[in-house]
Design a protein around this motif. Structure first.
Motif, mmCIF file in Angstrom:
data_model
loop_
_atom_site.group_PDB
_atom_site.id
_atom_site.type_symbol
_atom_site.label_atom_id
_atom_site.label_comp_id
_atom_site.label_asym_id
_atom_site.label_seq_id
_atom_site.Cartn_x
_atom_site.Cartn_y
_atom_site.Cartn_z
ATOM 1 N N MET A 26 -37.417 -65.291 57.358
ATOM 2 C CA MET A 26 -37.976 -64.403 56.334
ATOM 3 C C MET A 26 -37.908 -65.082 54.972
ATOM 4 O O MET A 26 -37.040 -65.904 54.719
ATOM 5 C CB MET A 26 -37.228 -63.075 56.315
ATOM 6 N N LYS A 27 -38.848 -64.698 54.103
ATOM 7 C CA LYS A 27 -38.934 -65.256 52.759
ATOM 8 C C LYS A 27 -38.855 -64.122 51.742
ATOM 9 O O LYS A 27 -39.485 -63.069 51.920
ATOM 10 C CB LYS A 27 -40.239 -66.025 52.601
ATOM 11 N N LYS A 28 -38.119 -64.318 50.672
ATOM 12 C CA LYS A 28 -37.932 -63.290 49.653
ATOM 13 C C LYS A 28 -39.069 -63.322 48.646
ATOM 14 O O LYS A 28 -39.554 -64.402 48.269
ATOM 15 C CB LYS A 28 -36.587 -63.508 48.952
ATOM 16 N N ILE A 29 -39.513 -62.140 48.213
ATOM 17 C CA ILE A 29 -40.601 -62.055 47.243
ATOM 18 C C ILE A 29 -40.336 -60.869 46.315
ATOM 19 O O ILE A 29 -39.749 -59.847 46.713
ATOM 20 C CB ILE A 29 -41.967 -61.896 47.960
ATOM 21 N N SER A 30 -40.752 -60.966 45.077
ATOM 22 C CA SER A 30 -40.525 -59.890 44.106
ATOM 23 C C SER A 30 -41.665 -58.876 44.158
ATOM 24 O O SER A 30 -42.779 -59.169 44.617
ATOM 25 C CB SER A 30 -40.412 -60.459 42.695
ATOM 26 N N LEU A 31 -41.375 -57.680 43.661
ATOM 27 C CA LEU A 31 -42.402 -56.642 43.595
ATOM 28 C C LEU A 31 -43.547 -57.084 42.693
ATOM 29 O O LEU A 31 -44.725 -56.828 43.001
ATOM 30 C CB LEU A 31 -41.785 -55.333 43.071
ATOM 31 N N ASP A 32 -43.224 -57.730 41.592
ATOM 32 C CA ASP A 32 -44.272 -58.202 40.684
ATOM 33 C C ASP A 32 -45.245 -59.142 41.398
ATOM 34 O O ASP A 32 -46.465 -59.073 41.185
ATOM 35 C CB ASP A 32 -43.653 -58.912 39.477
ATOM 36 N N GLN A 33 -44.710 -60.036 42.245
ATOM 37 C CA GLN A 33 -45.586 -60.943 42.998
ATOM 38 C C GLN A 33 -46.458 -60.178 43.970
ATOM 39 O O GLN A 33 -47.651 -60.475 44.122
ATOM 40 C CB GLN A 33 -44.728 -61.974 43.759
ATOM 41 N N LEU A 34 -45.874 -59.188 44.650
ATOM 42 C CA LEU A 34 -46.650 -58.385 45.601
ATOM 43 C C LEU A 34 -47.773 -57.637 44.902
ATOM 44 O O LEU A 34 -48.913 -57.591 45.385
ATOM 45 C CB LEU A 34 -45.730 -57.395 46.318
ATOM 46 N N LEU A 35 -47.464 -57.040 43.746
ATOM 47 C CA LEU A 35 -48.482 -56.293 43.026
ATOM 48 C C LEU A 35 -49.571 -57.212 42.484
ATOM 49 O O LEU A 35 -50.740 -56.842 42.441
ATOM 50 C CB LEU A 35 -47.826 -55.511 41.877
ATOM 51 N N ALA A 36 -49.171 -58.432 42.072
ATOM 52 C CA ALA A 36 -50.156 -59.384 41.556
ATOM 53 C C ALA A 36 -51.123 -59.824 42.656
ATOM 54 O O ALA A 36 -52.301 -60.105 42.404
ATOM 55 C CB ALA A 36 -49.454 -60.589 40.945
ATOM 56 N N LYS A 48 -42.593 -43.303 39.805
ATOM 57 C CA LYS A 48 -42.673 -42.309 40.877
ATOM 58 C C LYS A 48 -44.028 -42.438 41.550
ATOM 59 O O LYS A 48 -45.065 -42.378 40.859
ATOM 60 C CB LYS A 48 -42.491 -40.906 40.308
ATOM 61 N N PRO A 49 -44.017 -42.562 42.857
ATOM 62 C CA PRO A 49 -42.859 -42.840 43.720
ATOM 63 C C PRO A 49 -42.297 -44.247 43.447
ATOM 64 O O PRO A 49 -43.025 -45.158 43.076
ATOM 65 C CB PRO A 49 -43.420 -42.697 45.130
ATOM 66 N N ALA A 50 -41.013 -44.390 43.655
ATOM 67 C CA ALA A 50 -40.325 -45.638 43.302
ATOM 68 C C ALA A 50 -40.448 -46.696 44.400
ATOM 69 O O ALA A 50 -40.576 -46.377 45.585
ATOM 70 C CB ALA A 50 -38.855 -45.347 43.024
ATOM 71 N N LEU A 51 -40.390 -47.935 43.971
ATOM 72 C CA LEU A 51 -40.395 -49.089 44.886
ATOM 73 C C LEU A 51 -39.243 -50.018 44.499
ATOM 74 O O LEU A 51 -38.888 -50.127 43.311
ATOM 75 C CB LEU A 51 -41.712 -49.853 44.793
ATOM 76 N N HIS A 52 -38.687 -50.662 45.505
ATOM 77 C CA HIS A 52 -37.653 -51.673 45.230
ATOM 78 C C HIS A 52 -38.290 -52.884 44.548
ATOM 79 O O HIS A 52 -39.481 -53.178 44.733
ATOM 80 C CB HIS A 52 -36.970 -52.109 46.529
ATOM 81 N N LEU A 53 -37.477 -53.585 43.777
ATOM 82 C CA LEU A 53 -37.993 -54.750 43.031
ATOM 83 C C LEU A 53 -38.018 -56.035 43.857
ATOM 84 O O LEU A 53 -38.610 -57.029 43.423
ATOM 85 C CB LEU A 53 -37.148 -54.981 41.776
ATOM 86 N N SER A 54 -37.382 -56.074 45.057
ATOM 87 C CA SER A 54 -37.380 -57.279 45.906
ATOM 88 C C SER A 54 -37.612 -56.900 47.364
ATOM 89 O O SER A 54 -37.177 -55.820 47.804
ATOM 90 C CB SER A 54 -36.061 -58.045 45.779
ATOM 91 N N TYR A 55 -38.264 -57.819 48.111
ATOM 92 C CA TYR A 55 -38.597 -57.560 49.514
ATOM 93 C C TYR A 55 -38.448 -58.850 50.320
ATOM 94 O O TYR A 55 -38.527 -59.962 49.782
ATOM 95 C CB TYR A 55 -40.037 -57.032 49.646
ATOM 96 N N TRP A 56 -38.230 -58.646 51.620
ATOM 97 C CA TRP A 56 -38.287 -59.765 52.566
ATOM 98 C C TRP A 56 -39.648 -59.738 53.244
ATOM 99 O O TRP A 56 -40.092 -58.703 53.721
ATOM 100 C CB TRP A 56 -37.208 -59.650 53.636
ATOM 101 N N ILE A 57 -40.323 -60.884 53.256
ATOM 102 C CA ILE A 57 -41.570 -60.999 54.017
ATOM 103 C C ILE A 57 -41.214 -61.413 55.435
ATOM 104 O O ILE A 57 -40.559 -62.444 55.655
ATOM 105 C CB ILE A 57 -42.523 -62.047 53.396
ATOM 106 N N VAL A 58 -41.626 -60.630 56.393
ATOM 107 C CA VAL A 58 -41.350 -60.921 57.804
ATOM 108 C C VAL A 58 -42.461 -61.826 58.331
ATOM 109 O O VAL A 58 -43.627 -61.418 58.384
ATOM 110 C CB VAL A 58 -41.264 -59.628 58.638
#
Length: 355
Positions: A1-11, A46-56
């Motif tokens: 798995m690779k870590k990615i930020s919420l900002d990157q996902l939204l971008a 709202k609704p809230a999202l975490h600021l970091s995620y694991w990409i599976v």
């Protein structure tokens, strides 16, 4: 798995509004493509999202490669390595398929495989003449369990540079370590015809050995020279730098002759064992050019050991002692003194005025 930020996902998201972006990320979480990093803070919306995620990352599907390896490869190609390492096969598959095609074409042909050079076969199979020499070809062969012998190739060496002032048989052939001495002695012989002598020794052919290159070139000696140079009745001399490297080249050449691993035959009635020192009956036809080395010692004596150049570091100092057995006790002692003082005498101490 690779870590990615919420900002990157939204971008990276194509959704424009936040609710759409939220729905997109939730879908990816439900599809097990994203896993929130639970310890990461929420974004405060709202609704809230975490600021970091694991990409599976999806597990690769190698079923197609496995089927190809099991059912489409010729018996000459071993597939066990690739079956254990399917990722490597996926990276090398195009090269393996070309090798497989080559073996299929050979099995369909009526005639046997003709020997060709390494680079020629490399181009024939892969369309890249350096694939086996400089690229990943050797690794591909190793993974396939295929040897160079199975490809029917031969290696090539640099052609020997030589000059013959006579085609007489038998003759004396002189192998020289360095280029300057080769040119000087060739010029000398050109001006001496019909005498053809160097240090009162009749020499008909001089060969430029290119240092250690002579050891490789001798594997194809018979293909590099004319018949009068390769005649088994010829006498072979060697002359190089008086240092560990130069002496080592001579001793390795002598070992090649003794084992018969050269393309050159030197045992004959014209070159009997009685001409070599006691105990060296198996070393026939190649010996140091004693007179040339003695002339080097004579000129070096005028300089003094301390003015001779220093031996370059890293030279292999393991000598068998064969070289010194051709010289007088005093000459051998002087040579060892020079070597043990970490000095050497280059061939270039001699020039055309000395011959």
């Amino acid at each position: 798995m690779k870590k990615i930020s919420l900002d990157q996902l939204l971008a990276e998201s194509r959704a424009e509004t936040y609710p759409e972006q939220y729905d997109d990320i939730r879908r990816r979480i439900e599809d097990n493509k994203l896993i929130p990093v639970r310890k990461s803070p929420l974004n405060g919306k709202k609704p809230a999202l975490h600021l970091s995620y694991w990409i599976v990352e999806e597990k690769p599907d190698y079923r197609e490669e496995t089927e190809e390896l099991k059912f489409r490869m010729v018996p000459a190609i071993r597939t066990d390595y690739y079956l254990k390492h399917p990722k490597v096969y996926r990276e090398e598959a195009k090269w393996v398929r070309l090798l497989n095609r080559y073996f299929l074409e050979q099995s369909e042909g009526a005639e046997g495989v003709s020997l060709v050079s390494l680079n020629e076969r490399s181009f024939q199979i892969w369309g890249r003449e350096k694939f086996l020499q400089r690229e990943q070809g050797r690794a591909v062969l190793a993974h396939c369990g295929v040897t160079l012998d199975q490809l029917g190739v031969y290696g090539t060496t640099e052609p020997l540079a030589y000059y013959s002032c006579s085609r007489q048989i038998p003759q004396t052939v002189l192998i020289l370590e360095n280029k300057d001495t080769f040119y000087s002695m060739r010029r000398h012989l050109l001006g001496k015809t019909p005498l053809r002598s160097i240090f009162d020794t009749e020499i008909s052919t001089v060969i430029y050995g290119a240092g250690k290159g002579i050891l490789r070139s001798f594997e194809d000696f018979r293909f590099c020279v004319e018949a009068h140079v390769n005649d088994p009745r010829n006498r072979i001399l060697y002359f190089g730098d008086l240092d560990y490297e130069g002496i080592g080249i001579y001793e390795r050449l002598a070992a090649l002759f003794a084992s018969g691993d050269t393309g050159m035959s030197t045992t004959s009635a014209e070159n009997p064992a009685s001409e070599v020192p006691d105990g060296l009956e198996d070393i026939r036809g190649i010996r140091p050019f004693v007179q040339a080395y003695e002339k080097m010692l004579e000129k070096a004596a005028k300089w003094g050991t301390e003015l001779l150049p220093e031996t370059s570091p890293g030279q292999n100092r393991n000598l068998s002692g064969l070289f010194f057995q051709y010289f007088s006790e005093s000459a051998g002692k002087r040579m060892r003194q020079i070597l043990e003082a970490d000095r050497y005498i280059p061939q270039e101490i001699l020039n055309i005025t000395d011959f």
